[in-house]
Write a protein that holds these residues in place. Structure first.
Motif, PDB file in Angstrom:
ATOM      1  N   LEU A   1       0.854  -1.194   0.000  1.00 33.98           N
ATOM      2  CA  LEU A   1       0.000   0.000   0.000  1.00 33.98           C
ATOM      3  C   LEU A   1       0.883   1.234   0.000  1.00 33.98           C
ATOM      4  O   LEU A   1       1.966   1.223   0.604  1.00 33.98           O
TER       5      LEU A   1
ATOM      6  N   GLY B   1      -2.321   1.566   7.876  1.00 34.84           N
ATOM      7  CA  GLY B   1      -2.642   1.794   9.286  1.00 34.84           C
ATOM      8  C   GLY B   1      -4.109   1.972   9.617  1.00 34.84           C
ATOM      9  O   GLY B   1      -4.435   2.289  10.760  1.00 34.84           O
TER      10      GLY B   1
ATOM     11  N   GLY C   1      -6.503  -0.485   8.448  1.00 27.00           N
ATOM     12  CA  GLY C   1      -7.189  -1.764   8.251  1.00 27.00           C
ATOM     13  C   GLY C   1      -7.352  -2.201   6.805  1.00 27.00           C
ATOM     14  O   GLY C   1      -7.903  -3.267   6.534  1.00 27.00           O
TER      15      GLY C   1
ATOM     16  N   GLY D   1      -4.985  -3.082   4.609  1.00 29.29           N
ATOM     17  CA  GLY D   1      -4.164  -4.266   4.313  1.00 29.29           C
ATOM     18  C   GLY D   1      -4.858  -5.538   4.779  1.00 29.29           C
ATOM     19  O   GLY D   1      -4.904  -6.543   4.066  1.00 29.29           O
ATOM     20  N   ARG D   2      -5.417  -5.470   5.965  1.00 31.54           N
ATOM     21  CA  ARG D   2      -6.126  -6.630   6.505  1.00 31.54           C
ATOM     22  C   ARG D   2      -7.319  -6.998   5.623  1.00 31.54           C
ATOM     23  O   ARG D   2      -7.509  -8.159   5.274  1.00 31.54           O
TER      24      ARG D   2
ATOM     25  N   ASN E   1      10.193  -6.041   9.189  1.00 33.07           N
ATOM     26  CA  ASN E   1       8.912  -5.435   8.798  1.00 33.07           C
ATOM     27  C   ASN E   1       7.827  -5.815   9.817  1.00 33.07           C
ATOM     28  O   ASN E   1       6.947  -6.631   9.561  1.00 33.07           O
TER      29      ASN E   1
ATOM     30  N   LYS F   1      -1.813 -12.183  12.663  1.00 29.17           N
ATOM     31  CA  LYS F   1      -3.231 -12.017  13.028  1.00 29.17           C
ATOM     32  C   LYS F   1      -4.152 -12.759  12.070  1.00 29.17           C
ATOM     33  O   LYS F   1      -5.244 -13.182  12.446  1.00 29.17           O
TER      34      LYS F   1
END
Ligand SMILES: CC(C)(COP(=O)(O)OP(=O)(O)OC[C@H]1O[C@@H](n2cnc3c(N)ncnc32)[C@H](O)[C@@H]1OP(=O)(O)O)[C@@H](O)C(=O)NCCC(=O)NCCS
Length: 182
Positions: A106, A112, A114, A116-117, A143, A152
């Motif tokens: 990204l 930061g 959400g 990417g999740r 990283n 997660k």
């Protein structure tokens, strides 16, 4: 493989996920140069991103037309934010067909919150739907943000390659290999 366009609200941001179209080629070339310069965790330095817009257009067409790889672009409130993709390992041989390899990045200002999740959750679901059994990736061992996200989502560490990356200033980082059963 095509990822059908999807719109999701994420912490007040209107997110669109979709496969690239040939008209995205110039934007993607520019983005790869920018994101490679923003963090030391991707495979290339910006000066290595020297393919032409026409070559990128061909790459987009080959990804969209393939049966074993997909690329997903993310837009936040209409602005391009980043991309993720997977590719079957079956290209190396039939015995690898159940495995796929993941990549994601990204632009820094869209990290930061959400996204990417969200992108990885959708990418993993797509891979599962396509019959893949195992998702794999490698990540620079410094990283922390990416490693935290992968853990997660259920990825487990399965190896470490020291001195995997050597930088122009002579320093090194290692790569961690991670795997998740789908
Ligand atoms: C790595 C990357 C894809 C993560 O996407 P993101 O949108 O920034 O991450 P998210 O906002 O979804 O956060 C992921 C989780 O990690 C947590 N996290 C973030 N930074 C962290 C840190 N330094 N240490 C521990 N946890 C951290 C977040 O709190 C979040 O957890 P939550 O979902 O329980 O709240 C994105 O930052 C990126 O593209 N970075 C630059 C390129 C890159 O490193 N690509 C990966 C190469 S392997």
């Amino acid at each position: 493989m095509i990822y059908p366009e999807e719109r999701i609200m994420l912490r007040g941001h209107d997110i669109t996920l979709r496969s690239p179209i040939p008209e995205d080629a110039a934007l993607l070339t520019e983005y790869l140069r920018t994101v490679s310069g923003e963090c030391p965790y991707l495979m290339h330095d910006p000066d290595e991103i020297n393919f032409t817009v026409e070559e990128e257009r061909e790459f987009i067409n080959s990804r969209n037309g393939s049966e074993d790889s997909v690329m997903i672009l993310a837009f936040s409130d209409g602005e391009f934010a980043g991309s993720c993709s997977f590719e079957s390992m079956g290209r190396c041989g039939k015995r690898y067909r159940h495995r796929m390899d993941i990549g994601i990045s990204l632009l820094e200002r869209f990290t930061g919150f959400g996204l990417g999740r969200l992108m990885l959750e959708r990418l993993l679901q797509k891979a599962k739907d396509e019959g893949f059994e195992q998702a794999e990736l490698s990540v620079v061992d410094e990283n922390e943000r990416a490693i935290a996200l992968y853990r997660k989502l259920g990825f487990e560490e399965c190896g470490h390659m020291p001195r995997c990356n050597k930088y122009e200033d002579g320093t090194y980082t290692g790569d961690i290999f991670m795997v998740k059963l789908l």
